[in-house]
Motif scaffolding. Structure first.
Motif, PDB file in Angstrom:
ATOM      1  N   THR A 284       0.824  -1.210   0.000  1.00 24.27           N
ATOM      2  CA  THR A 284       0.000   0.000   0.000  1.00 24.27           C
ATOM      3  C   THR A 284       0.858   1.260   0.000  1.00 24.27           C
ATOM      4  OG1 THR A 284      -0.149  -0.061   2.423  1.00 24.27           O
ATOM      5  CG2 THR A 284      -1.914  -1.136   1.177  1.00 24.27           C
ATOM      6  N   ALA A 285       2.055   1.167   0.572  1.00 24.33           N
ATOM      7  CA  ALA A 285       2.951   2.329   0.613  1.00 24.33           C
ATOM      8  C   ALA A 285       3.536   2.654  -0.748  1.00 24.33           C
ATOM      9  CB  ALA A 285       4.074   2.103   1.615  1.00 24.33           C
ATOM     10  N   TYR A 286       3.460   1.743  -1.720  1.00 18.36           N
ATOM     11  CA  TYR A 286       3.890   2.083  -3.071  1.00 18.36           C
ATOM     12  C   TYR A 286       2.990   3.181  -3.640  1.00 18.36           C
ATOM     13  CZ  TYR A 286       5.764  -2.730  -2.771  1.00 18.36           C
ATOM     14  OH  TYR A 286       6.378  -3.888  -2.376  1.00 18.36           O
ATOM     15  N   ILE A 287       1.741   3.208  -3.193  1.00 22.79           N
ATOM     16  CA  ILE A 287       0.745   4.157  -3.705  1.00 22.79           C
ATOM     17  C   ILE A 287       0.608   5.358  -2.788  1.00 22.79           C
ATOM     18  CG2 ILE A 287      -1.694   4.436  -4.333  1.00 22.79           C
ATOM     19  CD1 ILE A 287      -1.687   1.396  -4.964  1.00 22.79           C
ATOM     20  N   GLY A 288       0.523   5.114  -1.484  1.00 23.79           N
ATOM     21  CA  GLY A 288       0.408   6.263  -0.597  1.00 23.79           C
ATOM     22  C   GLY A 288       0.277   5.882   0.867  1.00 23.79           C
ATOM     23  N   MET A 289       1.306   6.139   1.655  1.00 20.53           N
ATOM     24  CA  MET A 289       1.258   6.040   3.106  1.00 20.53           C
ATOM     25  C   MET A 289       1.989   7.276   3.618  1.00 20.53           C
ATOM     26  SD  MET A 289       0.169   4.558   5.771  1.00 20.53           S
ATOM     27  CE  MET A 289      -0.437   2.988   5.157  1.00 20.53           C
ATOM     28  N   PHE A 290       1.217   8.329   3.900  1.00 26.40           N
ATOM     29  CA  PHE A 290       1.783   9.658   4.096  1.00 26.40           C
ATOM     30  C   PHE A 290       2.042   9.959   5.570  1.00 26.40           C
ATOM     31  CE2 PHE A 290      -1.274   9.754   0.481  1.00 26.40           C
ATOM     32  CZ  PHE A 290      -0.351   9.796  -0.532  1.00 26.40           C
ATOM     33  N   GLY A 291       2.740  11.082   5.788  1.00 33.96           N
ATOM     34  CA  GLY A 291       3.036  11.508   7.142  1.00 33.96           C
ATOM     35  C   GLY A 291       3.912  10.502   7.867  1.00 33.96           C
ATOM     36  N   TRP A 292       3.667  10.373   9.161  1.00 31.35           N
ATOM     37  CA  TRP A 292       4.436   9.447   9.995  1.00 31.35           C
ATOM     38  C   TRP A 292       3.692   8.109  10.066  1.00 31.35           C
ATOM     39  CZ3 TRP A 292       8.917  10.702  13.077  1.00 31.35           C
ATOM     40  CH2 TRP A 292       9.422  11.992  12.804  1.00 31.35           C
ATOM     41  N   LEU A 293       3.441   7.533   8.898  1.00 34.30           N
ATOM     42  CA  LEU A 293       2.682   6.287   8.760  1.00 34.30           C
ATOM     43  C   LEU A 293       1.300   6.431   9.386  1.00 34.30           C
ATOM     44  CD1 LEU A 293       5.440   3.626   9.612  1.00 34.30           C
ATOM     45  CD2 LEU A 293       4.825   4.574   7.399  1.00 34.30           C
ATOM     46  N   ASP A 294       0.778   7.649   9.443  1.00 38.98           N
ATOM     47  CA  ASP A 294      -0.509   7.888  10.097  1.00 38.98           C
ATOM     48  C   ASP A 294      -1.600   8.338   9.137  1.00 38.98           C
ATOM     49  OD1 ASP A 294       0.210  10.523   9.518  1.00 38.98           O
ATOM     50  OD2 ASP A 294       0.816  10.985  11.564  1.00 38.98           O
ATOM     51  N   THR A 295      -1.271   8.466   7.845  1.00 37.04           N
ATOM     52  CA  THR A 295      -2.246   8.973   6.885  1.00 37.04           C
ATOM     53  C   THR A 295      -2.225   8.132   5.618  1.00 37.04           C
ATOM     54  OG1 THR A 295      -1.813  11.208   7.746  1.00 37.04           O
ATOM     55  CG2 THR A 295      -3.108  11.040   5.705  1.00 37.04           C
ATOM     56  N   PRO A 296      -2.943   7.018   5.604  1.00 35.61           N
ATOM     57  CA  PRO A 296      -3.024   6.232   4.367  1.00 35.61           C
ATOM     58  C   PRO A 296      -3.811   6.981   3.308  1.00 35.61           C
ATOM     59  CG  PRO A 296      -4.520   5.351   6.026  1.00 35.61           C
ATOM     60  CD  PRO A 296      -3.710   6.416   6.709  1.00 35.61           C
ATOM     61  N   ALA A 297      -3.524   6.682   2.059  1.00 36.77           N
ATOM     62  CA  ALA A 297      -4.254   7.308   0.963  1.00 36.77           C
ATOM     63  C   ALA A 297      -5.717   6.890   1.010  1.00 36.77           C
ATOM     64  CB  ALA A 297      -3.641   6.904  -0.369  1.00 36.77           C
ATOM     65  N   PRO A 298      -6.629   7.685   0.430  1.00 41.44           N
ATOM     66  CA  PRO A 298      -8.034   7.268   0.353  1.00 41.44           C
ATOM     67  C   PRO A 298      -8.160   5.941  -0.388  1.00 41.44           C
ATOM     68  CG  PRO A 298      -7.788   9.592  -0.243  1.00 41.44           C
ATOM     69  CD  PRO A 298      -6.404   9.016  -0.146  1.00 41.44           C
ATOM     70  N   ASN A 299      -9.144   5.152  -0.016  1.00 45.33           N
ATOM     71  CA  ASN A 299      -9.314   3.836  -0.615  1.00 45.33           C
ATOM     72  C   ASN A 299      -9.528   3.913  -2.124  1.00 45.33           C
ATOM     73  OD1 ASN A 299      -9.006   2.379   1.759  1.00 45.33           O
ATOM     74  ND2 ASN A 299     -11.175   2.505   2.281  1.00 45.33           N
ATOM     75  N   GLY A 300     -10.184   4.960  -2.585  1.00 43.10           N
ATOM     76  CA  GLY A 300     -10.392   5.112  -4.018  1.00 43.10           C
ATOM     77  C   GLY A 300      -9.082   5.257  -4.775  1.00 43.10           C
ATOM     78  N   VAL A 301      -8.115   5.936  -4.167  1.00 46.75           N
ATOM     79  CA  VAL A 301      -6.803   6.096  -4.789  1.00 46.75           C
ATOM     80  C   VAL A 301      -6.082   4.754  -4.836  1.00 46.75           C
ATOM     81  CG1 VAL A 301      -4.547   7.230  -4.595  1.00 46.75           C
ATOM     82  CG2 VAL A 301      -6.635   8.517  -4.100  1.00 46.75           C
ATOM     83  N   TYR A 302      -6.167   3.990  -3.732  1.00 45.77           N
ATOM     84  CA  TYR A 302      -5.572   2.650  -3.727  1.00 45.77           C
ATOM     85  C   TYR A 302      -6.172   1.783  -4.828  1.00 45.77           C
ATOM     86  CZ  TYR A 302      -3.267   3.225   0.846  1.00 45.77           C
ATOM     87  OH  TYR A 302      -2.462   3.619   1.869  1.00 45.77           O
ATOM     88  N   ALA A 303      -7.500   1.817  -4.944  1.00 49.45           N
ATOM     89  CA  ALA A 303      -8.181   0.957  -5.911  1.00 49.45           C
ATOM     90  C   ALA A 303      -7.773   1.305  -7.332  1.00 49.45           C
ATOM     91  CB  ALA A 303      -9.700   1.083  -5.745  1.00 49.45           C
ATOM     92  N   PHE A 304      -7.765   2.606  -7.649  1.00 48.29           N
ATOM     93  CA  PHE A 304      -7.473   3.002  -9.025  1.00 48.29           C
ATOM     94  C   PHE A 304      -6.015   2.767  -9.376  1.00 48.29           C
ATOM     95  CE2 PHE A 304      -6.083   6.190 -12.120  1.00 48.29           C
ATOM     96  CZ  PHE A 304      -6.879   5.823 -13.194  1.00 48.29           C
ATOM     97  N   TRP A 305      -5.100   3.190  -8.499  1.00 54.68           N
ATOM     98  CA  TRP A 305      -3.683   3.040  -8.843  1.00 54.68           C
ATOM     99  C   TRP A 305      -3.241   1.580  -8.792  1.00 54.68           C
ATOM    100  CZ3 TRP A 305      -2.554   8.080  -9.934  1.00 54.68           C
ATOM    101  CH2 TRP A 305      -1.372   8.271 -10.669  1.00 54.68           C
ATOM    102  N   GLY A 306      -3.847   0.812  -7.898  1.00 55.50           N
ATOM    103  CA  GLY A 306      -3.561  -0.614  -7.901  1.00 55.50           C
ATOM    104  C   GLY A 306      -4.007  -1.267  -9.193  1.00 55.50           C
ATOM    105  N   PHE A 307      -5.149  -0.822  -9.711  1.00 52.16           N
ATOM    106  CA  PHE A 307      -5.633  -1.315 -11.001  1.00 52.16           C
ATOM    107  C   PHE A 307      -4.634  -1.004 -12.111  1.00 52.16           C
ATOM    108  CE2 PHE A 307      -7.693   0.601 -14.786  1.00 52.16           C
ATOM    109  CZ  PHE A 307      -8.084  -0.564 -15.447  1.00 52.16           C
TER     110      PHE A 307
END
Length: 484
Positions: A284-307
């Motif tokens: 998941t961090a390839y797409i977005g795990m921001f801040g001090w590992l405290d702000t994951p990307a929105p699920n929609g961003v994970y879904a689209f970029w993972g696709f």
């Protein structure tokens, strides 16, 4: 400030290096931070920042920062890191102070990283039939990659330099038979390799894997012809010397001793299996795990970029002959296996400290390798395919903007359990200079320009008018090259 992982430690290291302290004072014990002399304003920043690990806390909790420049002693976990990156980005601290100095150091880091990213694009555009490789480059610029580029952390340079090494090697390999116009790409390869070898502790591993994967993609049989060229051999000697310098620093400065954490009393075999089991968790961090590992990307961003990423990899897996997949397969194996190997090796000293972003220097070349493997696949030139391609890249730009604004929301009003977009517009508790809306609009505009240029370039080659006229003239000749 300090919204990027361990950013203050890197700022302190940079301020120390430009003042002549390449290595801080420490006892050499595992995880002990080094002591350095730096400007006094740096002690005003909380360590860790008051909002770290708590996404509901906004950045307005940060105290006022002074501008005192007298020397004080501070500690940094980056004290024994290679000084090359820091000697460049730390220059503003010699004449500026406070947040102004920090922002200026970030800007220099951005410019340095962008230089190698631009070199990568230059190498890609020099390739014959570069459409799928260029498209893969756009996919590889995930929200996390762009996020890291904005902060003060040598990993941003590490990712860009690894990508530059990989693409420049591809450009050199394509010129193995006719070595005309090979010199610019040899220079790019040499400079990128020397910089990469002196960036972070494991950068030498990324360097070796990037070169080997590119050679496999370009046809390992062509390597012998390249080595007959004096310029290629000279570039190899310089790369070897630069790598030796990086290795010498790694060994003498005991860089791996800076790893912090609490040891786990488990076997290395068990740690290896646990890390292997967590492969997709770290992904998941390839797409977005921001801040001090405290702000994951929105699920929609994970879904689209993972696709996008999985779709690119699956498409490449269908290429035949299968020998063309040796390069992508090597990188994929390294992405899956190296984290368990590296983490299990230090499990007894520091415990589980691995973060998904650490392997991004290989994830980006892997996606490029998939795109390169697809370059001979005859993609449809129908209006439907053109619309599909345009829609995907515009959606990608939208996903980037969404992730960007989401992280701004985390620092302006906090990530509450319920939606709080309206307070972000009406009364944010914290604002970056010029306001968050200004930067969101500027970011969206920059991405829009990027998509327009990308689509225009892809259409140009699809129409039989590639960007590189020399590549077009040699296209017929390339039919004799392996993997072409």
């Amino acid at each position: 400030m300090s919204s990027y992982p361990d950013e203050l430690a890197h700022v302190i290291k940079a301020a120390a290096v430009v003042n002549g302290q390449w290595h801080g004072q420490d006892s050499g014990g595992q995880g002990e931070e080094a002591v350095v002399d730096v400007p006094a304003y740096l002690q005003d920043y909380p360590k860790p920042p008051c909002f770290a690990f708590t996404p509901k806390v906004t950045a307005d909790c940060t105290p006022e920062i002074g501008t005192a420049t007298n020397d004080v002693q501070l500690t940094t976990s980056a004290g024994n890191y290679n000084p090359l990156y820091y000697s460049i980005v730390g220059l503003p601290s010699l004449v500026l102070a406070g947040d102004t100095a920090w922002y200026a150091m970030r800007l220099i880091s951005v410019a340095l990283t962008s230089l190698f990213a631009a070199a990568s694009v230059s190498s890609i555009l020099s390739l014959r039939r570069f459409r799928t490789t260029l498209a893969a480059f756009a996919v590889s610029c995930t929200p996390m990659v762009l996020y890291l580029t904005g902060g003060l952390n040598p990993q941003s340079l590490e990712i860009a330099a690894t990508t530059a090494v990989f693409t420049a090697t591809l450009a050199v390999m394509e010129r193995s038979r006719n070595r005309e116009n090979i010199r610019p790409y040899l220079v790019l390869l040499t400079v990128s390799a020397v910089v990469l070898a002196n960036t972070r502790a494991v950068s030498l591993v990324w360097l070796a894997l990037a070169v080997i994967a590119a050679v496999l993609l370009g046809g390992a049989g062509n390597l012998k012809m390249l080595l007959a060229d004096r310029g290629v051999r000279m570039a190899g000697y310089i790369c070897a010397a630069g790598s030796a310098v990086g290795l010498l620093w790694l060994l003498t400065a005991q860089t791996f001793q800076s790893l912090t954490g609490s040891g786990e009393q488990i076997s290395k075999g068990q740690a290896f299996l646990t890390m292997l089991d967590r492969t997709f968790d770290y992904a998941t961090a390839y797409i977005g795990m921001f801040g001090w590992l405290d702000t994951p990307a929105p699920n929609g961003v994970y879904a689209f970029w993972g696709f996008l990423m999985v779709g690119l990899a699956v498409a490449a897996a269908c290429v035949r002959p299968a020998s063309r997949l040796a390069g992508p397969a090597l990188l994929l194996a390294a992405i899956v296996l190296l984290p368990p190997v590296m983490q299990s090796a230090v499990i007894g000293d520091v415990g589980y400290i691995w973060q998904g972003r650490y392997i991004l220097p290989l994830v980006v070349p892997f996606l490029l390798a998939c795109g390169y493997a697809l370059r001979d696949v005859e993609l449809s030139r129908t209006p439907f395919f053109a619309r599909l391609r345009a829609l995907l890249f515009w959606l990608a730009a939208g996903a980037q903007v969404y992730a960007f604004v989401y992280v701004l929301r985390r620092y302006t009003v906090g990530l509450a359990r319920d939606a709080n977009w309206l307070p972000m517009l009406q009364g944010p508790l914290w604002q970056p200079p010029a306001g968050w809306i200004t930067w969101a609009v500027a970011y969206a505009a920059a991405l829009a320009v990027a998509v327009v240029l990308l689509l225009r370039t892809l259409r140009a080659q699809s129409s039989g008018h590639p960007q590189d006229p020399e590549a077009a003239n040699k296209d017929k000749e390339s039919e004799t090259l392996p993997c072409s």
